[in-house]
Design an enzyme around this catalytic site. Structure first.
Site, PDB file in Angstrom:
ATOM      1  CG  ASP A 143      -2.172   0.850   1.006  1.00  0.00           C
ATOM      2  OD1 ASP A 143      -3.272   0.274   0.896  1.00  0.00           O
ATOM      3  OD2 ASP A 143      -2.059   2.092   0.908  1.00  0.00           O
TER       4      ASP A 143
ATOM      5  CG  ASN B 130      -7.723  -3.585  -4.166  1.00  0.00           C
ATOM      6  OD1 ASN B 130      -8.931  -3.610  -4.399  1.00  0.00           O
ATOM      7  ND2 ASN B 130      -7.212  -2.956  -3.104  1.00  0.00           N
TER       8      ASN B 130
ATOM      9  CE1 TYR C  90     -12.562   4.485  -9.229  1.00  0.00           C
ATOM     10  CE2 TYR C  90     -14.538   3.784 -10.398  1.00  0.00           C
ATOM     11  CZ  TYR C  90     -13.612   3.592  -9.392  1.00  0.00           C
ATOM     12  OH  TYR C  90     -13.731   2.517  -8.541  1.00  0.00           O
TER      13      TYR C  90
ATOM     14  CE  LYS D 212     -11.298   1.347 -10.647  1.00  0.00           C
ATOM     15  NZ  LYS D 212     -10.293   0.507  -9.973  1.00  0.00           N
TER      16      LYS D 212
ATOM     17  CB  ILE E  55     -17.549  -1.939  -1.723  1.00  0.00           C
ATOM     18  CG1 ILE E  55     -17.725  -2.750  -3.020  1.00  0.00           C
ATOM     19  CG2 ILE E  55     -17.191  -2.844  -0.543  1.00  0.00           C
ATOM     20  CD1 ILE E  55     -18.847  -3.767  -3.035  1.00  0.00           C
TER      21      ILE E  55
ATOM     22  CB  THR F  47     -14.106   0.751   1.281  1.00  0.00           C
ATOM     23  OG1 THR F  47     -14.105   1.686   0.198  1.00  0.00           O
ATOM     24  CG2 THR F  47     -14.515  -0.621   0.785  1.00  0.00           C
TER      25      THR F  47
HETATM   26  P1  NAP Z   1      -9.818   2.232  -0.045  1.00  0.00           P
HETATM   27  O1  NAP Z   1     -10.480   1.719   1.182  1.00  0.00           O
HETATM   28  O2  NAP Z   1      -9.586   3.695  -0.212  1.00  0.00           O
HETATM   29  O3  NAP Z   1      -8.437   1.451  -0.212  1.00  0.00           O
HETATM   30  C1  NAP Z   1      -7.574   1.745  -1.243  1.00  0.00           C
HETATM   31  C2  NAP Z   1      -6.163   1.670  -0.722  1.00  0.00           C
HETATM   32  O4  NAP Z   1      -5.281   1.963  -1.835  1.00  0.00           O
HETATM   33  C3  NAP Z   1      -5.868   2.711   0.358  1.00  0.00           C
HETATM   34  O5  NAP Z   1      -5.123   2.134   1.407  1.00  0.00           O
HETATM   35  C4  NAP Z   1      -5.058   3.753  -0.392  1.00  0.00           C
HETATM   36  O6  NAP Z   1      -4.134   4.438   0.422  1.00  0.00           O
HETATM   37  C5  NAP Z   1      -4.324   2.897  -1.389  1.00  0.00           C
HETATM   38  N1  NAP Z   1      -3.778   3.683  -2.483  1.00  0.00           N
HETATM   39  C6  NAP Z   1      -4.248   4.837  -3.013  1.00  0.00           C
HETATM   40  N2  NAP Z   1      -3.437   5.271  -3.990  1.00  0.00           N
HETATM   41  C7  NAP Z   1      -2.431   4.362  -4.073  1.00  0.00           C
HETATM   42  C8  NAP Z   1      -1.268   4.274  -4.869  1.00  0.00           C
HETATM   43  N3  NAP Z   1      -0.974   5.205  -5.777  1.00  0.00           N
HETATM   44  N4  NAP Z   1      -0.437   3.217  -4.692  1.00  0.00           N
HETATM   45  C9  NAP Z   1      -0.718   2.274  -3.758  1.00  0.00           C
HETATM   46  N5  NAP Z   1      -1.790   2.321  -2.954  1.00  0.00           N
HETATM   47  C10 NAP Z   1      -2.638   3.356  -3.115  1.00  0.00           C
HETATM   48  O7  NAP Z   1     -10.623   1.810  -1.353  1.00  0.00           O
HETATM   49  P2  NAP Z   1     -11.451   0.498  -1.736  1.00  0.00           P
HETATM   50  O8  NAP Z   1     -12.856   0.882  -1.810  1.00  0.00           O
HETATM   51  O9  NAP Z   1     -11.034  -0.664  -0.938  1.00  0.00           O
HETATM   52  O10 NAP Z   1     -10.960   0.349  -3.244  1.00  0.00           O
HETATM   53  C11 NAP Z   1     -10.110  -0.677  -3.696  1.00  0.00           C
HETATM   54  C12 NAP Z   1     -10.301  -0.824  -5.190  1.00  0.00           C
HETATM   55  O11 NAP Z   1     -11.648  -1.193  -5.466  1.00  0.00           O
HETATM   56  C13 NAP Z   1     -10.039   0.460  -5.994  1.00  0.00           C
HETATM   57  O12 NAP Z   1      -9.371   0.130  -7.192  1.00  0.00           O
HETATM   58  C14 NAP Z   1     -11.439   0.957  -6.295  1.00  0.00           C
HETATM   59  O13 NAP Z   1     -11.485   1.726  -7.481  1.00  0.00           O
HETATM   60  C15 NAP Z   1     -12.172  -0.350  -6.454  1.00  0.00           C
HETATM   61  N6  NAP Z   1     -13.617  -0.238  -6.277  1.00  0.00           N
HETATM   62  C16 NAP Z   1     -14.122   0.266  -5.121  1.00  0.00           C
HETATM   63  C17 NAP Z   1     -15.492   0.397  -5.006  1.00  0.00           C
HETATM   64  C18 NAP Z   1     -16.137   0.963  -3.778  1.00  0.00           C
HETATM   65  O14 NAP Z   1     -17.325   1.298  -3.853  1.00  0.00           O
HETATM   66  N7  NAP Z   1     -15.473   1.046  -2.653  1.00  0.00           N
HETATM   67  C19 NAP Z   1     -16.323   0.018  -6.070  1.00  0.00           C
HETATM   68  C20 NAP Z   1     -15.750  -0.503  -7.216  1.00  0.00           C
HETATM   69  C21 NAP Z   1     -14.391  -0.627  -7.315  1.00  0.00           C
HETATM   70  P3  NAP Z   1      -4.542   5.888   1.016  1.00  0.00           P
HETATM   71  O15 NAP Z   1      -5.649   5.624   1.974  1.00  0.00           O
HETATM   72  O16 NAP Z   1      -3.275   6.364   1.615  1.00  0.00           O
HETATM   73  O17 NAP Z   1      -4.992   6.690  -0.189  1.00  0.00           O
END
Ligand code: NAP
Length: 250
Positions: free
Chosen positions: A37, A90, A156, A160, A189, A191
């Site tokens: 991360d 991810n 985005y 994607k 989701i 998060t």
């Molecule tokens: P999250 O809780 O924000 O977790 C994402 C993690 O990635 C965070 O720890 C973040 O660190 C880290 N990150 C951000 N920029 C980065 C970089 N340049 N290099 C390495 N790590 C980095 O988000 P999540 O919801 O679990 O999302 C995970 C994935 O699922 C993403 O690709 C997102 O687009 C996808 N997704 C999410 C949803 C949703 O509704 N949550 C829906 C569809 C797809 P920081 O906190 O320091 O930024």
């Protein structure tokens, strides 16, 4: 013995949300996990959870928008465990909310660098390591917005969609050498990606866009990722799997 016993699994963005749930699911299934991360404290916190569940792993700080950092991540994986079998790309960000005609250029580049270039950089260094390990499973975290549009989210949505095409291409190129590549498309989701930026009222409005009538959980996504990572999905490659409470039926 767990279904991933003997495997080494790398997860980016594993310090929070969906990536965290994937890392913990993998560890419970017997894999050694590389928790990567940008937020090293987050990655270390998840490593503690992995160890509490009897797992083994390392935490590595990585900015996926950097090719060199992705190369370093694979090198650290090989140094620690000598192989790479599973990679979940991810890490991702939401980016600014603006109509396409007003979209900030800097925000565009930032989202494309993390959410699309980051996927290419990841596979660019993970695939050679998987080939040396005799094959593997790559899972790229797309979104429902890898299939449909969402007003004010053009960067985005473009990233994607792009990663779904990139995943199909790599799937075709490496199928005969034992690497499967698939994309996962979560609906919304609960998060920090959402909860940091949106009120509960806004989240309720988003939940209502899903026929199931609620937001998903990280664990519900991780279950699909675990299946794709495992031998149970041995004939599955080049696919896009939604885990979206029916969002894409509309
Ligand atoms: P999250 O809780 O924000 O977790 C994402 C993690 O990635 C965070 O720890 C973040 O660190 C880290 N990150 C951000 N920029 C980065 C970089 N340049 N290099 C390495 N790590 C980095 O988000 P999540 O919801 O679990 O999302 C995970 C994935 O699922 C993403 O690709 C997102 O687009 C996808 N997704 C999410 C949803 C949703 O509704 N949550 C829906 C569809 C797809 P920081 O906190 O320091 O930024």
């Amino acid at each position: 013995m767990g279904q991933l016993h003997g495997k080494v699994a790398l997860v980016t963005g594993a310090g929070s949300g969906i990536g965290e749930a994937c890392a913990i699911h993998f560890a419970k299934a017997g894999a050694r996990v590389v928790i990567s991360d940008l937020d090293l404290d987050g990655a270390k916190r998840v490593l503690v959870e992995v160890k509490k569940n009897g797992g083994e792993g390392i935490a590595v700080q990585t900015d996926v928008a950097s090719a060199e950092a992705n190369e370093h991540l694979v090198a650290e994986t090989l140094k620690a465990f000598g192989r790479l079998d599973i990679a979940v790309i991810n890490a991702g960000i939401g980016g600014p909310a603006a109509l396409t005609g007003d979209y900030p250029l800097e925000g565009w580049h930032q989202v494309i660098n993390v959410n699309l270039n980051g996927v290419f950089y990841g596979m660019r260094y993970q695939i050679p390591a998987m080939l040396k390990s005799g094959g593997g499973s790559s899972i790229n975290m797309s979104s429902i917005l890898g299939q449909v549009g969402f007003a004010t989210a053009s960067a985005y949505v473009a990233a994607k969609h792009g990663m779904v095409g990139l995943s199909k291409n790599a799937a075709m190129e490496y199928a005969a050498q034992g690497i499967r590549v698939n994309s996962v498309g979560p609906g919304f989701i609960r998060t920090p990606l959402l909860t940091k930026h949106l009120t509960e009222e806004q989240l309720s409005g988003i939940a209502a866009m899903h026929p199931i009538g609620r937001l998903g959980t990280s664990e519900e996504v991780a279950e699909l990722v675990l299946w794709l990572a495992s031998e149970k999905a041995s004939f599955v490659t080049g696919a896009y799997y939604a885990v979206d409470g029916g969002y894409l039926t509309r």
